[in-house]
Design a protein around this motif. Sequence first.
Motif, PDB file in Angstrom:
ATOM      1  N   VAL A  58       0.827  -1.201   0.000  1.00 12.90           N
ATOM      2  CA  VAL A  58       0.000   0.000   0.000  1.00 12.90           C
ATOM      3  C   VAL A  58       0.862   1.252   0.000  1.00 12.90           C
ATOM      4  O   VAL A  58       0.557   2.239  -0.656  1.00 12.90           O
ATOM      5  CB  VAL A  58      -0.957  -0.010   1.213  1.00 12.90           C
ATOM      6  N   ASP A  59       1.944   1.229   0.744  1.00 18.24           N
ATOM      7  CA  ASP A  59       2.862   2.357   0.792  1.00 18.24           C
ATOM      8  C   ASP A  59       4.250   1.820   1.122  1.00 18.24           C
ATOM      9  O   ASP A  59       4.460   0.609   1.251  1.00 18.24           O
ATOM     10  CB  ASP A  59       2.415   3.407   1.813  1.00 18.24           C
ATOM     11  N   ALA A  60       5.201   2.741   1.271  1.00 18.77           N
ATOM     12  CA  ALA A  60       6.581   2.331   1.544  1.00 18.77           C
ATOM     13  C   ALA A  60       6.737   1.724   2.922  1.00 18.77           C
ATOM     14  O   ALA A  60       7.644   0.917   3.153  1.00 18.77           O
ATOM     15  CB  ALA A  60       7.520   3.535   1.391  1.00 18.77           C
ATOM     16  N   LEU A  61       5.878   2.084   3.863  1.00 21.22           N
ATOM     17  CA  LEU A  61       5.987   1.518   5.208  1.00 21.22           C
ATOM     18  C   LEU A  61       5.735   0.018   5.202  1.00 21.22           C
ATOM     19  O   LEU A  61       6.359  -0.728   5.955  1.00 21.22           O
ATOM     20  CB  LEU A  61       5.004   2.218   6.143  1.00 21.22           C
ATOM     21  N   GLU A  62       4.805  -0.425   4.365  1.00 16.65           N
ATOM     22  CA  GLU A  62       4.555  -1.868   4.291  1.00 16.65           C
ATOM     23  C   GLU A  62       5.764  -2.609   3.737  1.00 16.65           C
ATOM     24  O   GLU A  62       6.098  -3.712   4.183  1.00 16.65           O
ATOM     25  CB  GLU A  62       3.327  -2.129   3.424  1.00 16.65           C
ATOM     26  N   ILE A  63       6.445  -2.002   2.767  1.00 18.49           N
ATOM     27  CA  ILE A  63       7.661  -2.621   2.242  1.00 18.49           C
ATOM     28  C   ILE A  63       8.744  -2.650   3.312  1.00 18.49           C
ATOM     29  O   ILE A  63       9.467  -3.639   3.465  1.00 18.49           O
ATOM     30  CB  ILE A  63       8.132  -1.868   0.998  1.00 18.49           C
ATOM     31  N   ALA A  64       8.869  -1.556   4.087  1.00 12.81           N
ATOM     32  CA  ALA A  64       9.860  -1.538   5.168  1.00 12.81           C
ATOM     33  C   ALA A  64       9.569  -2.613   6.198  1.00 12.81           C
ATOM     34  O   ALA A  64      10.485  -3.272   6.697  1.00 12.81           O
ATOM     35  CB  ALA A  64       9.874  -0.158   5.827  1.00 12.81           C
ATOM     36  N   ALA A  65       8.291  -2.814   6.514  1.00  9.58           N
ATOM     37  CA  ALA A  65       7.941  -3.867   7.472  1.00  9.58           C
ATOM     38  C   ALA A  65       8.268  -5.237   6.918  1.00  9.58           C
ATOM     39  O   ALA A  65       8.782  -6.108   7.632  1.00  9.58           O
ATOM     40  CB  ALA A  65       6.451  -3.773   7.815  1.00  9.58           C
ATOM     41  N   GLY A  66       7.983  -5.450   5.633  1.00 10.90           N
ATOM     42  CA  GLY A  66       8.295  -6.743   5.031  1.00 10.90           C
ATOM     43  C   GLY A  66       9.786  -7.009   4.962  1.00 10.90           C
ATOM     44  O   GLY A  66      10.246  -8.123   5.215  1.00 10.90           O
ATOM     45  N   LEU A  67      10.561  -5.987   4.613  1.00 14.89           N
ATOM     46  CA  LEU A  67      12.018  -6.157   4.566  1.00 14.89           C
ATOM     47  C   LEU A  67      12.576  -6.462   5.944  1.00 14.89           C
ATOM     48  O   LEU A  67      13.439  -7.323   6.110  1.00 14.89           O
ATOM     49  CB  LEU A  67      12.671  -4.889   4.001  1.00 14.89           C
ATOM     50  N   GLU A  68      12.087  -5.737   6.950  1.00 20.44           N
ATOM     51  CA  GLU A  68      12.559  -5.983   8.316  1.00 20.44           C
ATOM     52  C   GLU A  68      12.162  -7.366   8.787  1.00 20.44           C
ATOM     53  O   GLU A  68      12.894  -8.009   9.542  1.00 20.44           O
ATOM     54  CB  GLU A  68      12.002  -4.908   9.238  1.00 20.44           C
ATOM     55  N   ALA A  69      10.993  -7.850   8.340  1.00 20.72           N
ATOM     56  CA  ALA A  69      10.578  -9.201   8.699  1.00 20.72           C
ATOM     57  C   ALA A  69      11.485 -10.255   8.086  1.00 20.72           C
ATOM     58  O   ALA A  69      11.659 -11.334   8.647  1.00 20.72           O
ATOM     59  CB  ALA A  69       9.132  -9.446   8.255  1.00 20.72           C
ATOM     60  N   HIS A  70      12.074  -9.950   6.938  1.00 20.63           N
ATOM     61  CA  HIS A  70      12.999 -10.888   6.289  1.00 20.63           C
ATOM     62  C   HIS A  70      14.434 -10.694   6.756  1.00 20.63           C
ATOM     63  O   HIS A  70      15.352 -11.281   6.184  1.00 20.63           O
ATOM     64  CB  HIS A  70      12.923 -10.728   4.773  1.00 20.63           C
ATOM     65  N   GLY A  71      14.656  -9.868   7.783  1.00 20.67           N
ATOM     66  CA  GLY A  71      15.990  -9.733   8.344  1.00 20.67           C
ATOM     67  C   GLY A  71      16.803  -8.595   7.799  1.00 20.67           C
ATOM     68  O   GLY A  71      18.002  -8.501   8.095  1.00 20.67           O
ATOM     69  N   VAL A  72      16.228  -7.701   7.003  1.00 19.72           N
ATOM     70  CA  VAL A  72      16.955  -6.561   6.449  1.00 19.72           C
ATOM     71  C   VAL A  72      16.979  -5.452   7.496  1.00 19.72           C
ATOM     72  O   VAL A  72      15.927  -4.984   7.938  1.00 19.72           O
ATOM     73  CB  VAL A  72      16.303  -6.068   5.147  1.00 19.72           C
ATOM     74  N   THR A  73      18.154  -5.039   7.911  1.00 16.36           N
ATOM     75  CA  THR A  73      18.319  -3.982   8.894  1.00 16.36           C
ATOM     76  C   THR A  73      18.998  -2.779   8.248  1.00 16.36           C
ATOM     77  O   THR A  73      19.289  -2.782   7.050  1.00 16.36           O
ATOM     78  CB  THR A  73      19.145  -4.480  10.085  1.00 16.36           C
ATOM     79  N   ASP A  74      19.239  -1.749   9.062  1.00 19.52           N
ATOM     80  CA  ASP A  74      19.930  -0.569   8.541  1.00 19.52           C
ATOM     81  C   ASP A  74      21.332  -0.912   8.050  1.00 19.52           C
ATOM     82  O   ASP A  74      21.815  -0.337   7.065  1.00 19.52           O
ATOM     83  CB  ASP A  74      20.008   0.506   9.631  1.00 19.52           C
TER      84      ASP A  74
END
Length: 408
Positions: A58-74
């Motif tokens: 829906v927006d970039a926040l959902e992508i950020a949540a999905g990436l973080e769920a797959h282990g992607v950090t800063d």
Amino acid sequence: MTTPEGGATGAVETPGEARADRPAPPRKDAAARPPRRGPADPVRMLMHRHQELCAHAVDALEIAAGLEAHGVTDRTAARFRHRDVFSLAEELYARVPRADPAAAPGAGPPHTTAPARRSRIVCGALHLLPGAVCVAAAAALASVTTAPPAVRTAVGASGLVLLALAVRLGVRSGPLRLRHGTGPHTAGLWVCWTAGYAVYGDWLLGQLLAGGPDLPPAAPRAAVVPAVALAFALVPAACCAHWFTVRGRRVLAASRGLGELAARVRPLLLAVTLLFLGALVALLLGAAAVLGGGDPLALGAAAALGVLLFLARLLAVHGFPEAAATGLASAAALEALAPALVLIARLPGVPPVDAPVAALATTVGPAAVPAVACTAAALGLLVHGLRALTGACAHWPAPSGPAEAHRL
């Protein structure tokens, strides 16, 4: 100068002609620059790997949540030339074309009925139902005080079954409804054990230490005050869970990195835990004033159990059911260990392994066992929540991956 035949020549080699004939020396900066490795567009790899997530976001926040769920950090985002996960998610959201919402997996009509779309009045009634059932069960037990022990046991067992069904209905709606699957099947068993021990555990441990129980003449005696307070605590638990969810999503939208998100979420978790604890203590004191009785230590043990159940449900709602089940299982194991040691000590030739339990129950009271067990388990879940609930995937309704993925 001489010619190849040995003769002299009048032509003089100019410096410009000499420089033109010689190859140009390599530049120092070109020699020092290391050859570029890796693809010129490193984000393209992520685009292909998370194509479905980016296309249906829906927006970039959902992508950020999905990436973080797959282990992607800063730190991982820095490898893709971005300062944090949110910046990386914004580029993915801008570059990946949006998919047709009707073609999204699991998409249905816009007016489908779902538990999340129930009215607040229905959810509030379901959250109040366990308290009403518990009060009715307590009244039924009070009306059969002169009845035979078998009748009182049957009434108590029926009340517990109805109460369990009411609690199940309450947690399956509203903010307490699981959004990340059903979780471990054993979690319900640990909840039933810890709640049942809060009602009958002190009586059972006292009977075992006294050499009993002599069943069926000795009918179980229920702790009514903690049971009523914990049953009505479903309402403040739902309110606190809703407040934490709303505030967590606002913090997620305002944060520009995982570090900032974690720093803002930790005070929220501590605040919501203290808020629920205050509401539960008020319920316990009110139930003790209305129903009479109520040992302070038993009320403290009930408060610790309530906080443990609240934190476990909060973790399960936000995608960590395994951690919630582990905390409940540890409390149940400690509570089961105390009567087990008393029974083991009765075997011939066995040393008095029940001495610590007997000393604790004699000095402080039988309620010290659940107080210690639930407090230790609740503190463990709180410490785990201060780390687990600070990720972006914990504050999105439907993350695309397991929330307990390994963090890089």
